[in-house]
Design a protein around this motif. Structure first.
Motif, PDB file in Angstrom:
ATOM      1  N   THR A  40       0.987  -1.118  -0.145  1.00 15.83           N
ATOM      2  CA  THR A  40       0.030   0.176  -0.104  1.00 15.83           C
ATOM      3  C   THR A  40       0.679   1.309  -0.014  1.00 15.83           C
ATOM      4  O   THR A  40       0.433   2.314  -0.698  1.00 15.83           O
ATOM      5  N   TYR A  41       1.948   1.279   0.776  1.00 13.13           N
ATOM      6  CA  TYR A  41       2.594   2.583   1.099  1.00 13.13           C
ATOM      7  C   TYR A  41       3.911   2.567   0.171  1.00 13.13           C
ATOM      8  O   TYR A  41       4.605   3.897   0.208  1.00 13.13           O
ATOM      9  N   ILE A  42       4.684   1.647  -0.123  1.00 10.18           N
ATOM     10  CA  ILE A  42       5.844   1.707  -0.767  1.00 10.18           C
ATOM     11  C   ILE A  42       5.558   2.082  -2.247  1.00 10.18           C
ATOM     12  O   ILE A  42       4.735   1.403  -3.080  1.00 10.18           O
ATOM     13  N   GLU A  43       6.223   3.104  -2.755  1.00  8.98           N
ATOM     14  CA  GLU A  43       5.812   3.461  -3.985  1.00  8.98           C
ATOM     15  C   GLU A  43       6.839   2.813  -5.183  1.00  8.98           C
ATOM     16  O   GLU A  43       7.736   2.282  -4.590  1.00  8.98           O
ATOM     17  N   ASN A  44       6.309   2.931  -6.404  1.00 12.02           N
ATOM     18  CA  ASN A  44       7.024   2.390  -7.612  1.00 12.02           C
ATOM     19  C   ASN A  44       7.245   0.870  -7.484  1.00 12.02           C
ATOM     20  O   ASN A  44       8.143   0.375  -8.017  1.00 12.02           O
ATOM     21  N   LEU A  45       6.448   0.246  -6.779  1.00 12.56           N
ATOM     22  CA  LEU A  45       6.296  -1.200  -6.754  1.00 12.56           C
ATOM     23  C   LEU A  45       5.885  -1.758  -8.377  1.00 12.56           C
ATOM     24  O   LEU A  45       4.864  -1.190  -8.800  1.00 12.56           O
ATOM     25  N   ASN A  46       6.740  -2.572  -8.938  1.00  8.54           N
ATOM     26  CA  ASN A  46       6.402  -3.183 -10.388  1.00  8.54           C
ATOM     27  C   ASN A  46       5.209  -4.331 -10.150  1.00  8.54           C
ATOM     28  O   ASN A  46       4.951  -4.753  -8.934  1.00  8.54           O
ATOM     29  N   GLU A  47       4.976  -4.561 -11.272  1.00  9.30           N
ATOM     30  CA  GLU A  47       3.734  -5.703 -11.156  1.00  9.30           C
ATOM     31  C   GLU A  47       3.996  -6.956 -10.603  1.00  9.30           C
ATOM     32  O   GLU A  47       3.358  -7.652  -9.907  1.00  9.30           O
ATOM     33  N   GLU A  48       5.282  -7.237 -10.922  1.00 12.39           N
ATOM     34  CA  GLU A  48       5.758  -8.814 -10.413  1.00 12.39           C
ATOM     35  C   GLU A  48       5.975  -8.536  -8.855  1.00 12.39           C
ATOM     36  O   GLU A  48       5.591  -9.581  -8.367  1.00 12.39           O
ATOM     37  N   ASN A  49       6.357  -7.538  -8.390  1.00 10.91           N
ATOM     38  CA  ASN A  49       6.306  -7.334  -6.794  1.00 10.91           C
ATOM     39  C   ASN A  49       5.321  -7.393  -6.207  1.00 10.91           C
ATOM     40  O   ASN A  49       4.891  -8.135  -5.058  1.00 10.91           O
ATOM     41  N   VAL A  50       4.267  -6.813  -6.770  1.00 12.93           N
ATOM     42  CA  VAL A  50       3.018  -6.672  -6.202  1.00 12.93           C
ATOM     43  C   VAL A  50       2.267  -8.137  -6.233  1.00 12.93           C
ATOM     44  O   VAL A  50       1.637  -8.397  -5.116  1.00 12.93           O
ATOM     45  N   GLU A  51       2.601  -8.845  -7.100  1.00 17.74           N
ATOM     46  CA  GLU A  51       2.113 -10.173  -7.443  1.00 17.74           C
ATOM     47  C   GLU A  51       2.699 -10.970  -6.359  1.00 17.74           C
ATOM     48  O   GLU A  51       1.975 -11.931  -5.909  1.00 17.74           O
ATOM     49  N   LEU A  52       3.894 -10.967  -5.915  1.00 16.76           N
ATOM     50  CA  LEU A  52       4.628 -11.804  -5.136  1.00 16.76           C
ATOM     51  C   LEU A  52       4.181 -11.409  -3.666  1.00 16.76           C
ATOM     52  O   LEU A  52       4.028 -12.270  -2.903  1.00 16.76           O
ATOM     53  N   ILE A  53       3.931 -10.136  -3.459  1.00 19.70           N
ATOM     54  CA  ILE A  53       3.316  -9.586  -2.171  1.00 19.70           C
ATOM     55  C   ILE A  53       1.839 -10.580  -2.098  1.00 19.70           C
ATOM     56  O   ILE A  53       1.610 -11.151  -1.046  1.00 19.70           O
ATOM     57  N   THR A  54       0.984 -10.187  -2.958  1.00 20.00           N
ATOM     58  CA  THR A  54       0.021 -10.896  -3.038  1.00 20.00           C
ATOM     59  C   THR A  54      -0.241 -12.087  -2.840  1.00 20.00           C
ATOM     60  O   THR A  54      -0.974 -12.840  -1.940  1.00 20.00           O
ATOM     61  N   THR A  55       0.816 -13.255  -3.473  1.00 17.89           N
ATOM     62  CA  THR A  55       0.967 -14.641  -3.351  1.00 17.89           C
ATOM     63  C   THR A  55       1.220 -14.911  -1.454  1.00 17.89           C
ATOM     64  O   THR A  55       0.680 -15.763  -1.181  1.00 17.89           O
TER      65      THR A  55
END
Length: 233
Positions: A40-55
């Motif tokens: 939510t608060y870390i800026e400039n996360l790419n799509e791959e990193n967001v998917e890893l966190i979601t997993t």
């Protein structure tokens, strides 16, 4: 003799659940909060990193669900009832499981009868049952498959019932396993506890509801939840 052995197993399980629940839940909560913060608060996360966190979040939810399944055996029934729509509960479960459904490219087909009656139930407990059966259907399905969800009303022997149906087209259940799947601790999953369906049956029994299934190995499985309307008038 067999009954005493089973009661001893459940008593030990209850004590173990009570002992471990606090120790397990606290670090899980910390991990979940930190993952939410990162996404939510870390800026400039790419799509791959967001998917890893979601997993990671999904995996934490799975662990939490396993803990809840174990705890269910040590809890007393909660008399916290409200009038709920089973269709809304299903939609809520689909939102929770949507990341897995999307990742597996599974099509969800909803066939909800318009005049299905709302029921007086415990929302969280019925959601737990629906989540468990949906998760099982997803795990049994191949990528790109479909799952059909139905709600409808039936008349049987002078009584009225609401039926919820979960149909997958996955691996199915062998004849040798059909008599065992509702037994405590029975599982074919590598990381399973063997408690999911047993807990579902226990929860439904509190509301005079039933769970049953039809399955053919290699062709898929249908699970049915049958809720009596006579108890909800």
């Amino acid at each position: 003799m067999e009954t005493n052995i089973q009661n001893n197993k459940l008593e030990l399980l209850g004590k173990l659940a009570a002992t471990l629940s606090h120790e397990i839940r606290n670090p899980l909560s910390v991990l979940k909060l930190n993952l939410h913060y990162l996404k939510t608060y870390i800026e400039n996360l790419n799509e791959e990193n967001v998917e890893l966190i979601t997993t990671c979040e999904i995996s934490l939810d799975r662990i939490t669900n396993l803990v809840e399944n174990i705890l269910e055996f040590s809890r007393r029934p909660v008399d916290d009832l409200e009038v709920i729509s089973l269709k809304e509960i299903i939609d809520q479960a689909l939102i929770v499981l949507n990341p897995i459904i999307m990742r597996q490219s599974i099509s969800i087909i909803k066939e909800f009868e318009e005049n299905t009656n709302p029921l007086r139930l415990n929302r969280n407990k019925i959601l737990q049952v629906v989540l468990n059966l949906l998760s099982n259907a997803i795990e049994a399905s191949t990528r790109g498959s479909k799952i059909i969800l139905c709600t409808y009303r039936i008349e049987m022997n002078g009584s009225s019932y609401v039926i919820v149906e979960f149909q997958d087209f996955g691996v199915g259940i062998s004849d040798s396993d059909k008599e065992k799947i509702f037994q405590e601790f029975f599982t074919k999953k590598v990381q399973g506890t063997g408690l999911g369906l047993s807990v579902c049956k226990t929860i439904l029994k509190e509301f005079n509801a039933e769970i049953y299934f039809e399955s053919m190995l290699g062709s898929g499985t249908k699970f049915f939840l049958k809720f009596p309307l006579d108890d909800n008038r």
